[in-house]
Write a protein that holds these residues in place. Sequence first.
Motif, PDB file in Angstrom:
ATOM      1  N   LEU A 121      77.417 104.345  44.726  1.00  0.00           N
ATOM      2  CA  LEU A 121      76.082 104.862  44.546  1.00  0.00           C
ATOM      3  C   LEU A 121      76.053 106.313  44.970  1.00  0.00           C
ATOM      4  O   LEU A 121      76.419 106.663  46.076  1.00  0.00           O
ATOM      5  N   VAL A 167      64.416  94.472  48.938  1.00  0.00           N
ATOM      6  CA  VAL A 167      65.815  94.867  48.831  1.00  0.00           C
ATOM      7  C   VAL A 167      66.234  95.629  50.082  1.00  0.00           C
ATOM      8  O   VAL A 167      65.410  95.979  50.930  1.00  0.00           O
ATOM      9  N   ILE A 170      70.410 101.330  50.558  1.00  0.00           N
ATOM     10  CA  ILE A 170      71.624 101.585  49.805  1.00  0.00           C
ATOM     11  C   ILE A 170      72.827 101.528  50.743  1.00  0.00           C
ATOM     12  O   ILE A 170      72.803 102.065  51.845  1.00  0.00           O
ATOM     13  N   SER A 173      74.242  95.182  51.971  1.00  0.00           N
ATOM     14  CA  SER A 173      73.896  94.041  51.140  1.00  0.00           C
ATOM     15  C   SER A 173      73.020  93.057  51.889  1.00  0.00           C
ATOM     16  O   SER A 173      72.501  92.118  51.321  1.00  0.00           O
ATOM     17  N   LEU A 535      74.327 105.894  39.669  1.00  0.00           N
ATOM     18  CA  LEU A 535      75.333 104.868  39.946  1.00  0.00           C
ATOM     19  C   LEU A 535      76.560 105.314  39.180  1.00  0.00           C
ATOM     20  O   LEU A 535      76.469 105.630  37.993  1.00  0.00           O
ATOM     21  N   ARG A 550      64.775  98.300  37.625  1.00  0.00           N
ATOM     22  CA  ARG A 550      65.766  97.285  38.003  1.00  0.00           C
ATOM     23  C   ARG A 550      67.023  97.441  37.158  1.00  0.00           C
ATOM     24  O   ARG A 550      66.943  97.445  35.933  1.00  0.00           O
ATOM     25  N   THR A 552      70.592  95.386  36.971  1.00  0.00           N
ATOM     26  CA  THR A 552      71.298  94.208  37.478  1.00  0.00           C
ATOM     27  C   THR A 552      72.610  94.070  36.731  1.00  0.00           C
ATOM     28  O   THR A 552      72.656  94.220  35.513  1.00  0.00           O
ATOM     29  N   ASP A 565      74.684  92.250  41.544  1.00  0.00           N
ATOM     30  CA  ASP A 565      74.121  93.345  42.303  1.00  0.00           C
ATOM     31  C   ASP A 565      72.862  93.818  41.588  1.00  0.00           C
ATOM     32  O   ASP A 565      72.847  93.955  40.365  1.00  0.00           O
ATOM     33  N   LEU A 567      70.056  96.878  41.694  1.00  0.00           N
ATOM     34  CA  LEU A 567      69.578  98.165  42.189  1.00  0.00           C
ATOM     35  C   LEU A 567      68.121  98.245  41.769  1.00  0.00           C
ATOM     36  O   LEU A 567      67.811  98.110  40.577  1.00  0.00           O
ATOM     37  N   GLN A 576      68.962  97.987  47.278  1.00  0.00           N
ATOM     38  CA  GLN A 576      69.826  97.107  46.516  1.00  0.00           C
ATOM     39  C   GLN A 576      69.860  95.742  47.174  1.00  0.00           C
ATOM     40  O   GLN A 576      69.552  95.607  48.354  1.00  0.00           O
ATOM     41  N   GLU A 578      72.261  91.948  46.936  1.00  0.00           N
ATOM     42  CA  GLU A 578      73.372  91.239  46.310  1.00  0.00           C
ATOM     43  C   GLU A 578      73.032  89.758  46.265  1.00  0.00           C
ATOM     44  O   GLU A 578      72.632  89.179  47.270  1.00  0.00           O
TER      45      GLU A 578
END
Lengths: 589, 219
Positions: A121, A167, A170, A173, A535, A550, A552, A565, A567, A576, A578
């Motif tokens: 990222l 979420v 960054i 997880s 990304l 989003r 994914t 994943d 974002l 983010q 997971e």
Amino acid sequence: VSPRPDQVPSGEHARAADLAALRLDEPLMARETEWLDRHLAGCQDCRSVAAEYDEDRALLRGLRDVTPVPPRDLWARTAAAIEVEHGARRPSRGFWRLGRLPLAPVAAFLVAAIAFGAGFLNGAFPFGPGHGSPFPTPIQVGSGEVRVLTLAADGSLSVSSKRYDQVCPIGTSVCNGSTATDGSTRTIPLADLGLVDAYLSPLQDHIVVLQKGSDPSGVFVVPVNPFPNGSPSANPTPPPGSPSASETPSTGPVSPTPSATSSEQPSASPTATPEPSGSANAPDNPVPSASVSVTPQPDGTIQIAHDVIVVGSISAYSSDGTRFAFTARPADGSTGPDIYVWNTAESQARPVTSDHASLFAAWVHNSLLVSRVVNGTATTTLLDPTTGVAEPIAAGTAWRPAPGPGDSTAVWWDGTITRSEDGFGWVPGSGRLVLGSWPSGAAALQPATASPADTPTPDPAASPAETPTPSPAARAFELQTLAQGPLREWQVRWDPSGATMAVWVATGAAGAPGLLSLYAIDPATGAANLATPLLSNAPAYGGFSLLAGRLTWSVPTTTGASVLDVLAWSGTSIGQIELTVGQGTTLIR
Amino acid sequence: VLTDLPDLAARRLLRVGLSVSTNWDRDEAYRFVEDLFGRHQGEIYAYLVRMLRDPELAADLTQDAFVKAYRAYDALQKPENARAWLYQIAHRVALDELRHRRVVRFVPLVGESRNTAPSAEHLVMEGRLSGDLQRALDRIPERQRAALLLAEIHDLTGVELAAALGVSHVAARALLTRARESLRQALAAERAAQLTAEASRDAVLEPGPGPRRRLGGRR
């Protein structure tokens, strides 16, 4: 004189030290053991040395308590690097030209594959307040839901969902309070289909599942909510296996000359005019269609195409969600690929091209962009699937263009294409995947009255196995290179607002992971901010999902577990999460 | 028929005998390396972390090691030796990196885009290794350090250690013996240096005239 611990032993003391060290690794001979014991008994310093060896060993072994854990994406990174080598060396038809290509693009791709280290990222995400600085945790960006197709241990497939409320920052997880809960799960009447692609309809009422691979496969439609009457079709057909009706005569525009082979150029005109779906006017056509009608399963699941091989990974719903297009060819290898369209009100997909050399590129409203090679020239035309009329467009020299929002920009292949390994289709050769703007904006995608002089002239020197794909001449901004060739395939999506664009490229074998990047799009020009990708080259399987705020994607893992994943961003927050979704899971995009 | 031979090594040797070794099956190599990765990635990565004390660099070099394994797939004569063979590749990769550092001074491999904040794992490793032991390990020759790590932490047998270090069994044993002595002396030196440092710090903090006095008790 015995040695101090910090002195180098010498003479007999040195021998004693050697043996004291050596016995830690392997048994000494009896004679050596006897000598050492005798020496140590009379030498205090040597006993200290031997004791220190023991202590040092214990210290070293204490390091076993801390086991560094490799990054989760390490295999993906390694596999991508190997795939580059693998593809570069593979002496197969699809890559045969590589040996004569300059290595720079390959090296650049390898560097990219190696470079997506612990964090892919980029810190320059424009929606975040701190340009990569950590955010307070957890982050509220609104809840989200991911739908997946899961293969159970007993071989059954199910559609399930996973919901998340917030979420994490960054780079992490897990964060306090972040939750992902299992939503509904419904087993569907399909067995293990192997590698699949799955698309959720824009109306979210059904899912199209495309079997992939080189074996005969099919395309299925699974209702998200089972149809109450067990059938989505107004005209249910007899079940498969019924001698009288298991296969219907061709109702599509199948060529009367089903003899196209890998060595032949497509012979059909790009302006072929297939009949509207449903009309059965092929009296001179003895070749059965690759599609058959089937009886819907109790929950409404139907098979809209079977005994076909889905070609490539570019498939899509029309913007109004009433049709779904994909490229496939008959599994028996009798002909090359055609474009199939499934009308959601019908029970089977039908071919809308008949030249057996057409590849679906994208929808433009309710028409299809169709790329094919005609007389050695790569050409893209606009096909109305209802009338079957295909017309040239001003942007017709772009190969498999994917128009962006507003249709004024697009991503296309700029270079050469070569015959695919199966000999039926075309794959990117040398060149690059580019983002550019059309010479006349959205008008470039309107049917044009092309004069013969406007038609690109085939290069007489060009090998029949490779075809140039010239790009439109004038652009509002310079072409931007998204990926260097050769590529096996690519997928491009813009989010509904047009603010971001995600690009997935793959070089390895079918089913191998590729690299996913996300770019911010300049609203004024439509150009991508390539300098600071949001990304960058994240390992990912194809079939990512880009919705409003989003992104994914499915992450390759070494354990076989399926990990998604996500974002997610909203306003000035980004984070983010997971999601572990079990083995054999396919993200429904 | 090559595929009828059950043993991978036998097949490879047969290929060599048939002079087709340059045409090895890359899909087979890929699957082989994929399997190796699944089995050994953790220990190879850990070894490189311990040698280099840089988890991100270790990840890069682990990837490098497996790519090299893919390239050198044909050179592995016996699949049962794959673990030691893999360690040998990783060992060479690590030594190359360390030699490179000596020649050009260490420059981070990554640009600004990579998150440079130390990971929790890195901090744990540093915490565990920041004492005398790590400094002592840093002081001894790299090959000796590798021998100690491989034997004591990664549990390589004598034969495996020799293969990983690329030397004979006798030479590996001698290297390990020298390494134990080197570590012993290095630890002794570290502890002596630490005692000296503590003594001088105590002296500085003793109350007395001059600016340092304020360290003892500011009101």
